[in-house]
Design a protein around this motif. Structure first.
Motif, PDB file in Angstrom:
ATOM      1  N   GLU A 167       1.198  -1.613   0.173  1.00 24.06           N
ATOM      2  CA  GLU A 167       0.096  -0.551   0.258  1.00 24.06           C
ATOM      3  C   GLU A 167       0.695   1.188  -0.445  1.00 24.06           C
ATOM      4  O   GLU A 167       0.560   2.659  -0.220  1.00 24.06           O
ATOM      5  CB  GLU A 167      -0.272  -0.446   0.873  1.00 24.06           C
ATOM      6  N   ALA A 214      -6.257  -3.526  -9.781  1.00 28.33           N
ATOM      7  CA  ALA A 214      -5.774  -4.832  -8.782  1.00 28.33           C
ATOM      8  C   ALA A 214      -4.935  -5.573 -10.175  1.00 28.33           C
ATOM      9  O   ALA A 214      -4.114  -6.458  -8.803  1.00 28.33           O
ATOM     10  CB  ALA A 214      -6.837  -5.179  -8.258  1.00 28.33           C
ATOM     11  N   ARG A 256       4.196  -7.093   0.610  1.00 30.54           N
ATOM     12  CA  ARG A 256       3.706  -7.675   1.701  1.00 30.54           C
ATOM     13  C   ARG A 256       2.343  -6.316   1.721  1.00 30.54           C
ATOM     14  O   ARG A 256       2.414  -5.212   1.360  1.00 30.54           O
ATOM     15  CB  ARG A 256       3.609  -7.867   3.244  1.00 30.54           C
ATOM     16  N   TRP A 257       1.110  -6.712   1.863  1.00 22.82           N
ATOM     17  CA  TRP A 257      -0.433  -6.484   1.865  1.00 22.82           C
ATOM     18  C   TRP A 257      -1.028  -6.438   3.735  1.00 22.82           C
ATOM     19  O   TRP A 257      -1.089  -6.598   4.116  1.00 22.82           O
ATOM     20  CB  TRP A 257      -1.577  -6.970   1.005  1.00 22.82           C
ATOM     21  N   THR A 258      -1.618  -4.714   3.888  1.00 18.30           N
ATOM     22  CA  THR A 258      -2.349  -5.028   5.072  1.00 18.30           C
ATOM     23  C   THR A 258      -3.619  -5.875   4.127  1.00 18.30           C
ATOM     24  O   THR A 258      -4.646  -6.235   5.144  1.00 18.30           O
ATOM     25  CB  THR A 258      -2.612  -3.573   5.193  1.00 18.30           C
ATOM     26  N   GLN A 259      -4.318  -5.639   2.975  1.00 16.36           N
ATOM     27  CA  GLN A 259      -5.395  -5.788   2.394  1.00 16.36           C
ATOM     28  C   GLN A 259      -4.545  -6.622   0.654  1.00 16.36           C
ATOM     29  O   GLN A 259      -4.681  -4.894   0.503  1.00 16.36           O
ATOM     30  CB  GLN A 259      -6.385  -4.868   2.497  1.00 16.36           C
ATOM     31  N   GLN A 260      -4.433  -7.782   0.353  1.00 18.24           N
ATOM     32  CA  GLN A 260      -4.012  -7.798  -0.621  1.00 18.24           C
ATOM     33  C   GLN A 260      -5.287  -7.613  -1.757  1.00 18.24           C
ATOM     34  O   GLN A 260      -6.704  -8.059  -1.642  1.00 18.24           O
ATOM     35  CB  GLN A 260      -3.679  -9.415  -0.031  1.00 18.24           C
ATOM     36  N   PRO A 261      -4.771  -6.812  -3.251  1.00 18.06           N
ATOM     37  CA  PRO A 261      -5.782  -6.975  -3.808  1.00 18.06           C
ATOM     38  C   PRO A 261      -6.541  -8.071  -4.247  1.00 18.06           C
ATOM     39  O   PRO A 261      -5.661  -9.027  -4.096  1.00 18.06           O
ATOM     40  CB  PRO A 261      -4.713  -6.058  -5.388  1.00 18.06           C
ATOM     41  N   ILE A 262      -7.181  -8.259  -4.951  1.00 16.51           N
ATOM     42  CA  ILE A 262      -8.371  -9.146  -5.155  1.00 16.51           C
ATOM     43  C   ILE A 262      -8.321  -9.373  -7.140  1.00 16.51           C
ATOM     44  O   ILE A 262      -8.745  -8.635  -7.737  1.00 16.51           O
ATOM     45  CB  ILE A 262     -10.179  -8.975  -4.905  1.00 16.51           C
TER      46      ILE A 262
END
Length: 228
Positions: A88, A98, A116-122
């Motif tokens: 991010e 994404a 690394r992601w806090t909320q990985q793209p879908i």
């Protein structure tokens, strides 16, 4: 491309790196790229990887490369290997999807840079290209070929199981005519032609096409003369 420096600060995107200076390298950025923020994704030639899909390194700190592309290259530093970065906090260009972010992560991983992601793209699982998964290498003129099967794939190479796109099988090269090809709708992302024939002996290739998708071409199919 202009990127605001109000965003990511120097090295803020960096989660971990190798000891010493192993992860970093001094680089020269081609002039004329404007103001680049920390976390900007770079190609191997140190130009901006706009979509990120061909990124191999990450700019460590903000750099003003100016607007004159004929000027001298500008010194900077980049994370080039053996590191973890915060997805991010990377310098994504406006409009990056994404899918492109996930492809960028794959590209960086080839350099040993793990995202690394806090909320990985879908992933969108949207249809992107066609692939032959079964096509004969030989056949006989006027005799039905073994089934020809193509898959609808997404940008990552996964089968798009919900696709019902219409795809067309046609002759790409060869002297005779193709019968039994034409347009068919995908079922679960799979298209099968099980009654295709080629009219004359010789070497052929076939292609499958669909609107807005990258096409595919078979390997050479050698057709023997009937009764030969």
């Amino acid at each position: 491309m202009e990127i605001s420096l109000a965003g990511t600060r120097t090295g803020e995107f960096l989660l971990s790196e190798a000891g010493g200076e192993r992860s970093r390298e001094s680089i020269r950025l081609p002039a004329g790229q404007g103001m680049l923020s920390a976390g900007t994704l770079l190609k191997a030639d140190n130009t901006v990887a706009a979509s990120g899909t061909d990124a191999v390194k990450v700019l460590y700190g903000p750099i003003d490369t100016g607007t004159d592309s004929a000027a001298l290259a500008v010194k900077g530093a980049a994370i080039a290997r053996d590191a973890e970065v915060f997805g991010e906090k990377l310098g994504w260009a406006s409009g990056v999807t994404a899918d492109q972010k996930l492809l960028a992560a794959l590209s960086l991983a080839e350099s040993g840079i793990i995202t690394r992601w806090t909320q990985q793209p879908i992933a969108s699982n949207a249809a992107d290209h066609l692939v032959f998964v079964s096509a004969p290498l030989t056949g006989t003129a006027g005799v039905a070929l073994a089934p020809i099967v193509a898959h609808v794939k997404d940008v990552f190479g996964a089968l798009v199981t919900g696709s019902t796109v219409s795809a067309t099988l046609a002759k790409a090269t060869g002297t005779g005519n193709l019968a039994g090809g034409g347009a068919k709708a995908a079922v679960g992302g799979v298209i099968t032609w099980d009654a295709a024939t080629l009219s004359a002996a010789g070497d052929y290739t076939l292609k499958v096409t669909a609107a807005d998708l990258d096409e595919a071409t078979t390997d050479t199919i050698t057709i023997a003369a009937a009764g030969g």
